[in-house]
Motif scaffolding. Structure first.
Motif, PDB file in Angstrom:
ATOM      1  N   VAL A  50      -7.560   9.950  -1.566  1.00 10.27           N
ATOM      2  CA  VAL A  50      -7.226   8.609  -1.956  1.00 10.27           C
ATOM      3  C   VAL A  50      -6.776   8.820  -3.259  1.00 10.27           C
ATOM      4  CG1 VAL A  50      -7.820   6.194  -1.965  1.00 10.27           C
ATOM      5  CG2 VAL A  50      -8.575   7.560   0.009  1.00 10.27           C
ATOM      6  N   GLU A  51      -5.690   8.237  -3.780  1.00 12.02           N
ATOM      7  CA  GLU A  51      -5.288   8.250  -5.014  1.00 12.02           C
ATOM      8  C   GLU A  51      -5.962   7.127  -5.916  1.00 12.02           C
ATOM      9  OE1 GLU A  51      -1.334  10.439  -6.078  1.00 12.02           O
ATOM     10  OE2 GLU A  51      -0.805   9.021  -4.681  1.00 12.02           O
ATOM     11  N   VAL A  52      -6.718   7.340  -6.935  1.00 12.93           N
ATOM     12  CA  VAL A  52      -7.579   6.612  -7.878  1.00 12.93           C
ATOM     13  C   VAL A  52      -7.157   6.848  -9.167  1.00 12.93           C
ATOM     14  CG1 VAL A  52      -9.171   8.315  -7.393  1.00 12.93           C
ATOM     15  CG2 VAL A  52      -9.843   5.987  -8.258  1.00 12.93           C
ATOM     16  N   LEU A  53      -6.882   5.558  -9.989  1.00  6.75           N
ATOM     17  CA  LEU A  53      -6.928   5.839 -11.223  1.00  6.75           C
ATOM     18  C   LEU A  53      -7.862   5.261 -11.808  1.00  6.75           C
ATOM     19  CD1 LEU A  53      -5.046   6.309 -13.861  1.00  6.75           C
ATOM     20  CD2 LEU A  53      -4.395   3.985 -13.609  1.00  6.75           C
ATOM     21  N   TYR A  54      -8.786   5.983 -12.606  1.00 11.41           N
ATOM     22  CA  TYR A  54     -10.226   6.054 -12.969  1.00 11.41           C
ATOM     23  C   TYR A  54     -10.134   5.356 -14.854  1.00 11.41           C
ATOM     24  CZ  TYR A  54     -14.770   6.954 -14.934  1.00 11.41           C
ATOM     25  OH  TYR A  54     -15.984   6.939 -15.318  1.00 11.41           O
ATOM     26  N   ASP A  55     -10.271   4.238 -15.082  1.00 12.58           N
ATOM     27  CA  ASP A  55     -10.151   3.723 -16.365  1.00 12.58           C
ATOM     28  C   ASP A  55     -11.372   4.350 -17.155  1.00 12.58           C
ATOM     29  OD1 ASP A  55      -9.463   2.972 -18.818  1.00 12.58           O
ATOM     30  OD2 ASP A  55      -8.588   0.938 -17.910  1.00 12.58           O
ATOM     31  N   ASP A  56     -11.410   5.512 -17.604  1.00 14.30           N
ATOM     32  CA  ASP A  56     -12.576   5.837 -18.464  1.00 14.30           C
ATOM     33  C   ASP A  56     -12.489   5.763 -20.064  1.00 14.30           C
ATOM     34  OD1 ASP A  56     -10.635   7.485 -18.561  1.00 14.30           O
ATOM     35  OD2 ASP A  56     -11.574   9.499 -18.370  1.00 14.30           O
ATOM     36  N   ARG A  57     -11.888   4.747 -20.233  1.00 15.79           N
ATOM     37  CA  ARG A  57     -11.361   4.749 -21.900  1.00 15.79           C
ATOM     38  C   ARG A  57     -12.400   3.802 -22.317  1.00 15.79           C
ATOM     39  NH1 ARG A  57      -6.073   1.506 -22.172  1.00 15.79           N
ATOM     40  NH2 ARG A  57      -6.992   0.490 -20.418  1.00 15.79           N
ATOM     41  N   GLU A  58     -12.884   4.100 -23.879  1.00 16.22           N
ATOM     42  CA  GLU A  58     -13.597   3.250 -24.281  1.00 16.22           C
ATOM     43  C   GLU A  58     -12.794   1.871 -24.943  1.00 16.22           C
ATOM     44  OE1 GLU A  58     -16.178   5.160 -27.261  1.00 16.22           O
ATOM     45  OE2 GLU A  58     -16.508   6.859 -26.124  1.00 16.22           O
ATOM     46  N   GLU A  59     -12.961   0.779 -24.352  1.00 13.11           N
ATOM     47  CA  GLU A  59     -12.024  -0.185 -24.280  1.00 13.11           C
ATOM     48  C   GLU A  59     -12.517  -1.514 -23.888  1.00 13.11           C
ATOM     49  OE1 GLU A  59      -9.568  -2.385 -25.613  1.00 13.11           O
ATOM     50  OE2 GLU A  59      -8.097  -0.655 -25.354  1.00 13.11           O
ATOM     51  N   ALA A  78      -9.951   1.553   4.316  1.00 10.20           N
ATOM     52  CA  ALA A  78      -9.484   1.321   5.683  1.00 10.20           C
ATOM     53  C   ALA A  78      -7.795   1.458   5.674  1.00 10.20           C
ATOM     54  CB  ALA A  78      -9.796  -0.160   5.703  1.00 10.20           C
ATOM     55  N   ASN A  79      -6.991   0.880   4.810  1.00  7.26           N
ATOM     56  CA  ASN A  79      -5.618   1.122   4.632  1.00  7.26           C
ATOM     57  C   ASN A  79      -5.009   1.914   3.781  1.00  7.26           C
ATOM     58  OD1 ASN A  79      -5.906  -0.511   2.317  1.00  7.26           O
ATOM     59  ND2 ASN A  79      -4.235  -1.787   2.756  1.00  7.26           N
ATOM     60  N   ALA A  80      -5.615   2.946   3.552  1.00  4.79           N
ATOM     61  CA  ALA A  80      -5.213   3.850   2.249  1.00  4.79           C
ATOM     62  C   ALA A  80      -4.215   4.800   2.787  1.00  4.79           C
ATOM     63  CB  ALA A  80      -6.675   4.649   1.681  1.00  4.79           C
ATOM     64  N   PRO A  81      -3.185   5.083   2.246  1.00  2.38           N
ATOM     65  CA  PRO A  81      -2.198   6.258   2.657  1.00  2.38           C
ATOM     66  C   PRO A  81      -3.016   7.600   2.032  1.00  2.38           C
ATOM     67  CG  PRO A  81      -1.036   4.585   1.249  1.00  2.38           C
ATOM     68  CD  PRO A  81      -2.485   4.413   1.093  1.00  2.38           C
ATOM     69  N   ARG A  82      -3.091   8.486   2.930  1.00  4.83           N
ATOM     70  CA  ARG A  82      -3.838   9.717   2.509  1.00  4.83           C
ATOM     71  C   ARG A  82      -2.550  10.782   2.172  1.00  4.83           C
ATOM     72  NH1 ARG A  82      -9.006   9.183   4.567  1.00  4.83           N
ATOM     73  NH2 ARG A  82      -8.910   6.798   4.647  1.00  4.83           N
ATOM     74  N   ARG A  83      -2.673  11.318   0.871  1.00  2.00           N
ATOM     75  CA  ARG A  83      -1.610  12.124   0.140  1.00  2.00           C
ATOM     76  C   ARG A  83      -2.374  13.668  -0.321  1.00  2.00           C
ATOM     77  NH1 ARG A  83       0.761   7.112  -2.155  1.00  2.00           N
ATOM     78  NH2 ARG A  83       1.657   6.435  -0.344  1.00  2.00           N
ATOM     79  N   ALA A 115       0.632  -1.328  -0.127  1.00  3.83           N
ATOM     80  CA  ALA A 115      -0.022   0.058  -0.109  1.00  3.83           C
ATOM     81  C   ALA A 115       0.925   1.343  -0.015  1.00  3.83           C
ATOM     82  CB  ALA A 115      -1.070   0.088   1.127  1.00  3.83           C
ATOM     83  N   GLU A 116       1.722   1.372   0.788  1.00  2.41           N
ATOM     84  CA  GLU A 116       2.609   2.608   0.800  1.00  2.41           C
ATOM     85  C   GLU A 116       3.321   2.927  -0.348  1.00  2.41           C
ATOM     86  OE1 GLU A 116       3.967   4.633   3.567  1.00  2.41           O
ATOM     87  OE2 GLU A 116       3.701   3.332   5.448  1.00  2.41           O
ATOM     88  N   ILE A 117       3.596   2.017  -1.236  1.00  6.67           N
ATOM     89  CA  ILE A 117       4.516   2.285  -2.444  1.00  6.67           C
ATOM     90  C   ILE A 117       3.719   2.308  -3.738  1.00  6.67           C
ATOM     91  CG2 ILE A 117       6.000   1.007  -3.831  1.00  6.67           C
ATOM     92  CD1 ILE A 117       7.170   1.365  -1.189  1.00  6.67           C
ATOM     93  N   ALA A 118       2.366   2.022  -3.819  1.00  7.63           N
ATOM     94  CA  ALA A 118       1.518   1.864  -4.773  1.00  7.63           C
ATOM     95  C   ALA A 118       1.491   3.220  -5.384  1.00  7.63           C
ATOM     96  CB  ALA A 118       0.001   1.369  -4.299  1.00  7.63           C
ATOM     97  N   PRO A 119       1.263   3.035  -6.687  1.00  7.39           N
ATOM     98  CA  PRO A 119       1.225   4.454  -7.493  1.00  7.39           C
ATOM     99  C   PRO A 119      -0.270   4.980  -7.521  1.00  7.39           C
ATOM    100  CG  PRO A 119       1.412   2.632  -9.046  1.00  7.39           C
ATOM    101  CD  PRO A 119       1.640   2.105  -7.858  1.00  7.39           C
ATOM    102  N   PHE A 120      -1.043   4.183  -7.414  1.00  6.34           N
ATOM    103  CA  PHE A 120      -2.518   4.734  -6.731  1.00  6.34           C
ATOM    104  C   PHE A 120      -2.946   3.597  -5.766  1.00  6.34           C
ATOM    105  CE2 PHE A 120      -1.781   6.122 -11.118  1.00  6.34           C
ATOM    106  CZ  PHE A 120      -2.382   7.579 -11.242  1.00  6.34           C
ATOM    107  N   HIS A 121      -4.052   4.024  -5.134  1.00  6.61           N
ATOM    108  CA  HIS A 121      -4.452   3.232  -4.156  1.00  6.61           C
ATOM    109  C   HIS A 121      -5.575   2.125  -4.601  1.00  6.61           C
ATOM    110  CE1 HIS A 121      -4.902   1.456  -0.172  1.00  6.61           C
ATOM    111  NE2 HIS A 121      -6.225   1.914  -0.153  1.00  6.61           N
TER     112      HIS A 121
END
Ligand code: P5A
Length: 444
Positions: free
Chosen positions: A376-385, A439-444, A341-347
């Motif tokens: 909380v860092e989030v990567l939203y896959d909003d592609r038409e894929e 619950a275990n999200a690093p807050r940045r 969790a502490e290293i992840a590029p997004f949570h």
């Protein structure tokens, strides 16, 4: 971050040049691209991971009382002539000549430079102890750069340097860094094994390497399984006796399988039932070398009696860019990375199964906003894929959680939440899903 706005060039095929998992994954996940042999460009996903590692290293260095500085990459050859290392270092050093024909070099390490810097301003024993560190790019013209960022020619290192009035004080500084390194690696989700080591071109008579456990590691070691339960983090490192006790316990608990004398000591200290073997990768290396650099470079302080003392020094390295590969070696499966969790590029990864579907779009937007508002860092896959391609990418880049909204769930306010590490999936209401991933999200 929306995937449509994020530069994340993932690849389906396995690049032929990559021999080990971490290198393959880093190329496929669009983390790095090779520019020359052993020299890499960091793309956004890789850079986020690199920065997370550097941040943890920095926080733990600061907590251990070290002072951050930033020294240049380019150094003058004269300093290295004074220490005698200019010729001794050999072809690994990249030598450069400037327009005035002055000999310069791209620093492979900074013992000389930091000693000179220190000597300009520190004159009295009252200013010690002192530990200066920086996180800076190094260049070593390795004969065989390989395994991607694990053995690069240009690489990011945290290098720290301690200054003390005596050998006894320097040994204490050394032990303090030793314990702080174990904490640093633990925060990255890693088990680190400290091993007695050779000093090589840095020199000195006391040295430890820190290896992290990885099946593909280069060296094999023995360790004491009881150490998994040992709570070294409660060691009071301001108390010299407690510090020494923790240090002795830890150093007796590991041995290299190819060093017979270490094996003997290990077997004497550790009962058979507790002996384990593991393979490891070196991610840190520390040295005590006394006055090797302070003497030739004239780093002296006046003692309480007015007499001049050559300062006693140590140096302490962590391979920041190597750790990116090392953590992947230690934590992955067939599908890709499993980031701690502490290293992840997004949570969280958020997958919209059907972009353009009103319910899916609205549901994803709601979750996206909720996570972002909580930091909380989030990567939203909003592609038409295709959904399958989105899932495969999420597994590959290894975010701790993936939340998926499809047309059916969207209507009833349900989201699927999957834990990357355990593979467990649950279908829950939006607020329950948010609670779970936070619950275990690093807050940045
Ligand atoms: C300690 C700090 C030193 O250079 N001088 C300053 C001492 N030690 S060391 O062992 O040579 O390097 C410290 C750590 O840097 C990483 N490292 C590398 N990472 C990637 N590619 C390389 N070619 C490379 N060489 C060293 C390792 O993690 C090493 O422990």
């Amino acid at each position: 971050m929306r995937r449509t706005a994020f530069y994340l060039p993932t690849m389906k095929d396995t690049p032929a040049e990559a021999q080990i998992v971490s290198h393959r994954v880093m190329l496929r996940a669009g983390m790095v691209r090779q520019c020359s042999a052993g020299i890499y460009a960091w793309l956004p996903l890789g850079l986020k991971v690199l920065n997370n590692i550097a941040r943890i290293v920095r926080e733990e260095q600061d907590a251990a009382g070290c002072n951050e500085v930033l020294m240049p990459t380019i150094q003058s050859a004269d300093l290295w002539r004074q220490s005698g290392r200019y010729d001794a270092y050999g072809p690994e050093m990249l030598r450069i000549t400037d327009r005035h024909e002055r000999d310069m070099l791209f620093g492979p390490t900074n013992e000389e430079m930091v000693t000179e810097l220190f000597s300009r301003d520190v004159k009295s024993y009252k200013q010690l102890p002192l530990n200066l560190y920086h996180i800076q790019w190094k260049f070593r013209d390795e004969i065989r750069p390989r395994f991607g960022v694990m053995r690069g020619r240009e690489f990011l290192m945290k290098d720290g340097y301690s200054f003390d009035v005596s050998k006894v004080a320097a040994a204490e500084a050394y032990k303090r860094v030793f314990i702080s390194y174990l904490k640093t690696f633990k925060r990255m989700g890693l088990v680190a094994f400290p091993m007695k080591a050779d000093t090589g071109p840095i020199g000195g008579d006391l040295s430890h390497e820190f290896l992290i456990e990885a099946k593909t590691g280069e060296s094999e070691i023995f360790y004491d399984s009881a150490l998994n339960d040992l709570d070294i983090f409660n060691t009071d490192t301001s108390d010299a006796a407690a510090l020494d006790q923790a240090f002795q316990t830890l150093t007796a608990a590991y041995a290299r399988t190819d060093e017979t004398h270490e094996q003997g000591e290990f077997e004497a200290a550790v009962p058979e039932l507790r002996r384990r073997t593991a393979r490891g990768i070196e991610v840190g290396h520390i040295f005590y070398f006394g006055t090797k650099y302070s003497e030739p470079l004239g780093a002296k302080v006046t003692g309480p009696d007015g007499a001049e003392i050559d300062v006693h020094m140590g140096s302490y390295g962590i391979g920041v860019s190597r750790l990116v590969g090392g953590i992947i070696e230690a934590s992955h499966d067939e599908q890709g990375v499993i980031w701690p969790a502490e290293i992840a590029p997004f949570h969280v990864g958020l997958v919209n199964i059907k972009v353009g579907h009103e319910g899916c779009d609205a549901g994803c937007q709601q979750l996206y906003d909720a996570l972002r508002s909580k930091g909380v860092e989030v990567l939203y896959d909003d592609r038409e894929e295709r959904a399958g391609a989105k899932f495969a990418d999420m597994e590959l880049i290894g975010l701790p959680w993936v939340m998926t909204v499809g047309p059916r769930g969207a209507e009833s306010g349900m989201v699927e939440v999957k834990n990357r590490k355990s593979g467990e999936k649950v279908e829950v209401a939006f607020d329950k899903g948010l609670e779970l991933v936070m619950a275990n999200a690093p807050r940045r």
